[in-house]
Scaffold this active site. Structure first.
Site, mmCIF file in Angstrom:
data_model
loop_
_atom_site.group_PDB
_atom_site.id
_atom_site.type_symbol
_atom_site.label_atom_id
_atom_site.label_comp_id
_atom_site.label_asym_id
_atom_site.label_seq_id
_atom_site.Cartn_x
_atom_site.Cartn_y
_atom_site.Cartn_z
ATOM 1 N N ASP A 11 0.856 -1.202 0.000
ATOM 2 C CA ASP A 11 0.000 0.000 0.000
ATOM 3 C C ASP A 11 0.888 1.248 0.000
ATOM 4 O O ASP A 11 0.824 2.082 0.901
ATOM 5 C CB ASP A 11 -0.943 0.002 1.205
ATOM 6 C CG ASP A 11 -0.206 -0.046 2.552
ATOM 7 O OD1 ASP A 11 -0.832 0.351 3.562
ATOM 8 O OD2 ASP A 11 0.988 -0.432 2.597
ATOM 9 N N HIS A 241 9.769 -0.162 8.962
ATOM 10 C CA HIS A 241 8.768 -1.236 9.020
ATOM 11 C C HIS A 241 8.848 -2.182 7.808
ATOM 12 O O HIS A 241 9.189 -3.359 7.944
ATOM 13 C CB HIS A 241 7.353 -0.619 9.023
ATOM 14 C CG HIS A 241 6.998 0.153 10.263
ATOM 15 N ND1 HIS A 241 7.027 -0.367 11.534
ATOM 16 C CD2 HIS A 241 6.550 1.433 10.403
ATOM 17 C CE1 HIS A 241 6.634 0.552 12.401
ATOM 18 N NE2 HIS A 241 6.333 1.650 11.749
HETATM 19 O O1 RIB Z 1 2.396 -0.221 10.884
HETATM 20 C C1 RIB Z 1 3.260 0.009 9.801
HETATM 21 C C2 RIB Z 1 2.681 -0.510 8.517
HETATM 22 O O2 RIB Z 1 1.474 0.201 8.179
HETATM 23 C C3 RIB Z 1 3.616 -0.294 7.313
HETATM 24 O O3 RIB Z 1 3.397 -1.298 6.368
HETATM 25 C C4 RIB Z 1 3.155 1.027 6.772
HETATM 26 O O4 RIB Z 1 3.462 1.183 5.393
HETATM 27 C C5 RIB Z 1 1.667 0.912 6.956
HETATM 28 O O5 RIB Z 1 1.157 0.151 5.867
HETATM 29 CA CA CA Z 2 2.917 -0.661 4.024
#
Ligand code: RIB
Ligand code: CA
Length: 308
Positions: A11, A241
């Protein structure tokens, strides 16, 4: 050494962009395709942004459009206050040349896994809706995928959108619970480890200097994103992340794991919480509880700097 085949469900999203450029640049990874999902942005922006990133990296990577809403719950608002209106901070919508595939994300995921049995690391770095739909479309992929390495969840770190829930799980808890209930090898790269690796403005400057096109894009996208972190999280930087999940497909030895079956709260105050399940029928997953943070950070930095 044969390359590790990886299919990223995404996303994008600033940290998604960091992860996707890493996957495009690392010599031991073969990014065989991407699928867009709602979450940080709408699914249409997600699919377009996946193409933008592939084209900027000079790679011809098939992209399919996936789910625009969660399996069951009312959609949460997109995280434009975190990743910016078009998903890349202040960067406006970018033109693309390639077309989105005709098939859905679920159909594409199933086709790629069936055509490459035992070889694909499925790497969802957004809500798990497309993954749950793929399992519904062809349950046999559970026995043919190499593994499913997700960015999401939290064992003991609490949440990042509520005190209990990490964003990707919170955005579709029913899909996450279906993915965790299936009989396939899942690795959960959650906040317990992603909160240990931070990229600072100085790091983004270093990336831009070494790799003006791709590093420069990440630096441009990082300004809006880091302002969110400064105001809400209280750090001058952003967590790694999504790159951590992609790195876990390549270098699992950099992570310490615990094996637990996991279930997801799908309602109430703790909706989106990932907790150890007492259900004897649920297969244990590999939960990342430790990370060699310096090594992961250096691997990310060196790989992007090796680009252009
Ligand atoms: O909590 C972090 C996640 O949520 C990552 O994948 C960030 O891109 C959002 O999608
Ligand atoms: Ca993400």
């Amino acid at each position: 050494m044969t390359k590790q085949k990886i299919l990223i469900d995404t996303d994008p999203g600033v940290d998604d962009a960091m992860a996707i450029f890493f996957a495009c640049l690392h010599p031991d990874l073969d990014l065989v395709g991407m699928t867009g999902v709602f979450g940080n942005v709408t699914v249409d922006i997600a699919a377009r942004n996946a193409i933008v990133l592939a084209e900027r990296a000079g790679q011809d990577i098939p992209v399919a459009r996936g789910a625009d809403v969660p399996l069951k719950q009312t959609p949460n608002p997109v995280s434009d206050y975190v990743h910016g209106e078009q998903g890349f901070g202040d960067i406006p919508a970018q033109p693309t040349r390639a077309e989105i595939l005709d098939e859905s994300a679920a159909e594409f995921i199933c086709r790629m896994i069936n055509e490459n049995p035992g070889e694909i690391s499925l790497c969802p770095i957004g809500p798990l809706t497309n993954i749950a739909l793929a399992l519904e479309h062809d349950p046999s992929i559970a026995q043919k995928v190499k593994n499913v390495v997700i960015m999401g969840g939290s064992l003991r770190e609490g949440g990042n959108v509520t005190p209990h829930a990490e964003a990707n799980i919170w955005n579709d808890p029913h899909a996450a619970d279906a993915v965790f209930a299936a009989d396939w090898p899942v690795v959960m790269v959650g906040l317990d480890v992603t909160h240990r690796v931070v990229c600072t403005p100085e790091d983004f400057s270093e990336l831009a200097k070494a790799a003006p096109k791709l590093g420069g894009f990440l630096q441009d996208a990082s300004h809006f994103y880091i302002r969110f972190y400064e105001e809400v999280v209280g750090i001058t930087g952003c967590y790694l992340h999504d790159p951590a999940a992609v790195i876990a497909t390549l270098r699992p030895e950099l992570f310490t794991i615990e094996n637990h079956p996991i279930e997801v709260k799908v309602d109430g105050e703790e909706i989106g919480q990932t907790a150890i399940s007492t259900n004897p029928d649920r297969r244990a997953m590999q939960i990342c509880t430790g990370i060699q943070a310096e090594v992961v950070k250096d691997l990310f930095m060196d790989t992007i700097k090796s680009g252009f």
